[in-house]
Scaffold this motif. Sequence first.
Motif, PDB file in Angstrom:
ATOM      1  N   ASN A 108      40.565  39.117  45.739  1.00 42.28           N
ATOM      2  CA  ASN A 108      39.917  40.076  44.830  1.00 42.28           C
ATOM      3  C   ASN A 108      38.973  39.421  43.554  1.00 42.28           C
ATOM      4  OD1 ASN A 108      41.929  39.081  43.539  1.00 42.28           O
ATOM      5  ND2 ASN A 108      43.131  41.126  43.238  1.00 42.28           N
ATOM      6  N   HIS A 109      38.507  38.353  43.733  1.00 41.95           N
ATOM      7  CA  HIS A 109      37.712  37.648  42.964  1.00 41.95           C
ATOM      8  C   HIS A 109      38.381  37.709  41.426  1.00 41.95           C
ATOM      9  CE1 HIS A 109      34.120  35.523  41.557  1.00 41.95           C
ATOM     10  NE2 HIS A 109      33.820  36.594  40.755  1.00 41.95           N
ATOM     11  N   SER A 110      39.561  37.343  41.251  1.00 44.85           N
ATOM     12  CA  SER A 110      40.331  37.391  40.055  1.00 44.85           C
ATOM     13  C   SER A 110      40.960  36.102  39.637  1.00 44.85           C
ATOM     14  CB  SER A 110      41.209  38.586  39.994  1.00 44.85           C
ATOM     15  OG  SER A 110      42.343  38.043  40.795  1.00 44.85           O
ATOM     16  N   LEU A 111      41.489  36.193  38.320  1.00 47.13           N
ATOM     17  CA  LEU A 111      42.438  34.923  38.018  1.00 47.13           C
ATOM     18  C   LEU A 111      43.698  35.158  37.674  1.00 47.13           C
ATOM     19  CD1 LEU A 111      39.662  33.193  35.683  1.00 47.13           C
ATOM     20  CD2 LEU A 111      40.492  32.249  37.892  1.00 47.13           C
ATOM     21  N   ARG A 112      44.703  34.422  38.110  1.00 48.88           N
ATOM     22  CA  ARG A 112      46.147  34.686  37.673  1.00 48.88           C
ATOM     23  C   ARG A 112      46.605  33.439  37.034  1.00 48.88           C
ATOM     24  NH1 ARG A 112      50.957  37.965  39.569  1.00 48.88           N
ATOM     25  NH2 ARG A 112      49.248  39.348  40.144  1.00 48.88           N
ATOM     26  N   MET A 113      47.032  33.813  35.719  1.00 47.97           N
ATOM     27  CA  MET A 113      47.062  32.938  34.649  1.00 47.97           C
ATOM     28  C   MET A 113      48.717  32.242  34.968  1.00 47.97           C
ATOM     29  SD  MET A 113      47.821  32.946  30.751  1.00 47.97           S
ATOM     30  CE  MET A 113      46.241  32.229  29.691  1.00 47.97           C
ATOM     31  N   LYS A 114      48.803  30.912  34.969  1.00 50.73           N
ATOM     32  CA  LYS A 114      50.081  30.239  35.361  1.00 50.73           C
ATOM     33  C   LYS A 114      50.671  29.917  34.075  1.00 50.73           C
ATOM     34  CE  LYS A 114      51.408  27.367  38.630  1.00 50.73           C
ATOM     35  NZ  LYS A 114      51.942  27.402  39.849  1.00 50.73           N
ATOM     36  N   TYR A 115      49.957  29.141  33.013  1.00 56.47           N
ATOM     37  CA  TYR A 115      50.366  28.832  31.881  1.00 56.47           C
ATOM     38  C   TYR A 115      49.297  28.730  30.908  1.00 56.47           C
ATOM     39  CZ  TYR A 115      53.642  26.262  34.484  1.00 56.47           C
ATOM     40  OH  TYR A 115      54.978  25.794  35.228  1.00 56.47           O
ATOM     41  N   MET A 119      55.308  30.038  30.848  1.00 59.46           N
ATOM     42  CA  MET A 119      55.101  30.590  32.147  1.00 59.46           C
ATOM     43  C   MET A 119      54.324  31.984  32.244  1.00 59.46           C
ATOM     44  SD  MET A 119      54.675  29.961  35.391  1.00 59.46           S
ATOM     45  CE  MET A 119      55.509  29.668  37.019  1.00 59.46           C
ATOM     46  N   VAL A 120      53.192  32.256  32.515  1.00 59.57           N
ATOM     47  CA  VAL A 120      52.759  33.676  32.312  1.00 59.57           C
ATOM     48  C   VAL A 120      52.515  34.431  33.745  1.00 59.57           C
ATOM     49  CG1 VAL A 120      51.986  33.995  30.015  1.00 59.57           C
ATOM     50  CG2 VAL A 120      50.646  32.633  31.581  1.00 59.57           C
ATOM     51  N   ASP A 121      52.291  35.705  33.952  1.00 56.93           N
ATOM     52  CA  ASP A 121      52.178  36.281  35.004  1.00 56.93           C
ATOM     53  C   ASP A 121      50.855  37.304  34.610  1.00 56.93           C
ATOM     54  OD1 ASP A 121      51.788  37.112  37.635  1.00 56.93           O
ATOM     55  OD2 ASP A 121      53.790  37.929  37.495  1.00 56.93           O
ATOM     56  N   LYS A 122      49.744  36.927  34.538  1.00 56.58           N
ATOM     57  CA  LYS A 122      48.706  37.799  34.067  1.00 56.58           C
ATOM     58  C   LYS A 122      47.358  37.630  34.844  1.00 56.58           C
ATOM     59  CE  LYS A 122      46.556  37.208  30.043  1.00 56.58           C
ATOM     60  NZ  LYS A 122      46.426  36.754  28.577  1.00 56.58           N
ATOM     61  N   SER A 123      46.887  38.895  35.316  1.00 57.25           N
ATOM     62  CA  SER A 123      45.605  38.822  36.096  1.00 57.25           C
ATOM     63  C   SER A 123      44.691  38.960  35.197  1.00 57.25           C
ATOM     64  CB  SER A 123      45.754  39.778  37.343  1.00 57.25           C
ATOM     65  OG  SER A 123      46.399  39.254  38.342  1.00 57.25           O
ATOM     66  N   VAL A 124      43.440  38.332  35.453  1.00 59.30           N
ATOM     67  CA  VAL A 124      42.238  38.575  34.848  1.00 59.30           C
ATOM     68  C   VAL A 124      41.090  38.811  35.819  1.00 59.30           C
ATOM     69  CG1 VAL A 124      40.602  37.332  33.244  1.00 59.30           C
ATOM     70  CG2 VAL A 124      42.780  36.794  33.121  1.00 59.30           C
ATOM     71  N   SER A 125      40.556  39.980  35.918  1.00 62.72           N
ATOM     72  CA  SER A 125      39.246  40.266  36.728  1.00 62.72           C
ATOM     73  C   SER A 125      38.258  39.372  36.392  1.00 62.72           C
ATOM     74  CB  SER A 125      38.724  41.635  36.640  1.00 62.72           C
ATOM     75  OG  SER A 125      40.113  42.678  36.904  1.00 62.72           O
ATOM     76  N   LEU A 126      37.352  38.821  37.212  1.00 68.61           N
ATOM     77  CA  LEU A 126      35.989  38.058  36.866  1.00 68.61           C
ATOM     78  C   LEU A 126      34.965  39.123  36.831  1.00 68.61           C
ATOM     79  CD1 LEU A 126      37.030  34.757  38.747  1.00 68.61           C
ATOM     80  CD2 LEU A 126      36.667  35.100  36.452  1.00 68.61           C
ATOM     81  N   PRO A 127      33.909  38.761  36.174  1.00 66.60           N
ATOM     82  CA  PRO A 127      32.679  39.685  36.429  1.00 66.60           C
ATOM     83  C   PRO A 127      32.361  39.384  37.751  1.00 66.60           C
ATOM     84  CG  PRO A 127      32.600  38.037  34.494  1.00 66.60           C
ATOM     85  CD  PRO A 127      33.854  37.712  35.282  1.00 66.60           C
ATOM     86  N   GLU A 128      31.615  40.376  38.436  1.00 69.18           N
ATOM     87  CA  GLU A 128      30.998  40.343  39.644  1.00 69.18           C
ATOM     88  C   GLU A 128      30.065  39.344  39.897  1.00 69.18           C
ATOM     89  OE1 GLU A 128      31.391  42.081  42.992  1.00 69.18           O
ATOM     90  OE2 GLU A 128      33.211  42.541  41.740  1.00 69.18           O
ATOM     91  N   PRO A 129      30.204  38.464  41.001  1.00 73.51           N
ATOM     92  CA  PRO A 129      29.226  37.543  41.256  1.00 73.51           C
ATOM     93  C   PRO A 129      27.891  38.014  41.277  1.00 73.51           C
ATOM     94  CG  PRO A 129      30.904  37.440  43.075  1.00 73.51           C
ATOM     95  CD  PRO A 129      31.300  38.450  41.980  1.00 73.51           C
ATOM     96  N   ASP A 130      26.782  37.356  40.876  1.00 74.51           N
ATOM     97  CA  ASP A 130      25.461  37.798  40.983  1.00 74.51           C
ATOM     98  C   ASP A 130      24.833  37.032  42.095  1.00 74.51           C
ATOM     99  OD1 ASP A 130      22.969  38.423  40.585  1.00 74.51           O
ATOM    100  OD2 ASP A 130      22.565  38.018  38.690  1.00 74.51           O
ATOM    101  N   PHE A 131      24.379  37.653  43.098  1.00 70.43           N
ATOM    102  CA  PHE A 131      23.872  37.146  44.259  1.00 70.43           C
ATOM    103  C   PHE A 131      22.374  37.185  44.363  1.00 70.43           C
ATOM    104  CE2 PHE A 131      27.343  39.556  46.600  1.00 70.43           C
ATOM    105  CZ  PHE A 131      28.389  38.508  45.892  1.00 70.43           C
ATOM    106  N   THR A 132      21.838  37.775  43.244  1.00 69.51           N
ATOM    107  CA  THR A 132      20.420  38.271  43.174  1.00 69.51           C
ATOM    108  C   THR A 132      19.395  37.013  42.605  1.00 69.51           C
ATOM    109  OG1 THR A 132      20.598  39.464  41.428  1.00 69.51           O
ATOM    110  CG2 THR A 132      20.796  40.872  43.399  1.00 69.51           C
ATOM    111  N   ASP A 133      20.281  36.447  41.563  1.00 70.38           N
ATOM    112  CA  ASP A 133      19.347  35.695  40.509  1.00 70.38           C
ATOM    113  C   ASP A 133      19.677  34.264  40.995  1.00 70.38           C
ATOM    114  OD1 ASP A 133      17.565  35.208  38.670  1.00 70.38           O
ATOM    115  OD2 ASP A 133      18.913  35.690  37.103  1.00 70.38           O
ATOM    116  N   GLY A 134      19.065  33.157  40.180  1.00 71.51           N
ATOM    117  CA  GLY A 134      19.185  31.718  40.587  1.00 71.51           C
ATOM    118  C   GLY A 134      18.004  30.974  41.213  1.00 71.51           C
ATOM    119  N   LYS A 135      18.179  29.711  40.898  1.00 69.83           N
ATOM    120  CA  LYS A 135      17.152  28.952  41.101  1.00 69.83           C
ATOM    121  C   LYS A 135      16.943  28.695  42.598  1.00 69.83           C
ATOM    122  CE  LYS A 135      16.835  26.590  36.592  1.00 69.83           C
ATOM    123  NZ  LYS A 135      18.118  27.413  35.994  1.00 69.83           N
TER     124      LYS A 135
END
Length: 242
Positions: free
Chosen positions: A133-140, A38-54
């Motif tokens: 805050n567009h991040s992930l919290r590790m559970k396991y 069981m872990v308690d660790k936050s991981v920030s994610l890269p900012e979502p890019d709204f400018t690109d895409g098909k």
Amino acid sequence: MTEEIGKAFQDKTKYQREPYSQGHLEWQQRIEKLKIQMVDKSVSLPEPDFTDGKPVFQVISRRRSRREFARKPVPLPFVSQVLWAASGLSFRKGDFYLKTAPSAGALYPVETYLSAQLVDGLESGLYRYQAENHSLRMKYAGNFGPALASSALNQDFLSQAGFVLLFTAVFTKGCWKYGDRAFRYIYLDAGHAAQNAALAAVSCGLICCPVAAFFDDEINSILDLNPAREGILYLMAFGFPA
Ligand SMILES: Cc1cc2nc3c(=O)[nH]c(=O)nc-3n(C[C@H](O)[C@H](O)[C@H](O)COP(=O)(O)O)c2cc1C
């Protein structure tokens, strides 16, 4: 207002391993063993890019449920785009926020978990997506692909995927306002989030497949959910095409 009908529906439509006669106790033990740490660790994610895409119509026309995944790591920015599209914030004013997918009463009872299995830049494990805050919290920590595949009627492609999204519902969040009717809304909310995720995947050059055939209690146990208030709704496997 009570929620008896909705709760009874949710319980009575669960797949149980019993009729499949594969020795459910054995699998249960295996799942427990996989909860390595069981872990308690936050991981920030890269900012979502709204400018690109098909363009959206191209993306819609290319979406297909595909299950043959390459053993090629998915870059973390793609995971970030898919998570944001599924469940991220798209409007904020003080404490009030709205998300990318519509939700009845803007209550957002659907939660998004991530099973990272082959992601470049992210340790394998089970994470909860934190939209605020567009991040992930590790559970396991660990690779949960095989356990998910086993609990999804041995749909092995889940273990071959780069990552799997797990949509759950905090039923009580919706029932507070809508009582039993909340259950209808919750399934609709999950469908919106899943479709957004599928379209984001196409835009990133990934394939995906939704999965709703699973033993509910086993997935709930993998995620350590409180069954009195929360339950699994839907899985989605993502990766590069083979
Ligand atoms: C609610 C729902 C549940 C599904 N569950 C599964 C599943 O458990 N396993 C699977 O391989 N595909 C599953 N699918 C994918 C369907 O088989 C697929 O959407 C259908 O064949 C139509 O193909 P398309 O998505 O490429 O248009 C599911 C789709 C939906 C909408």
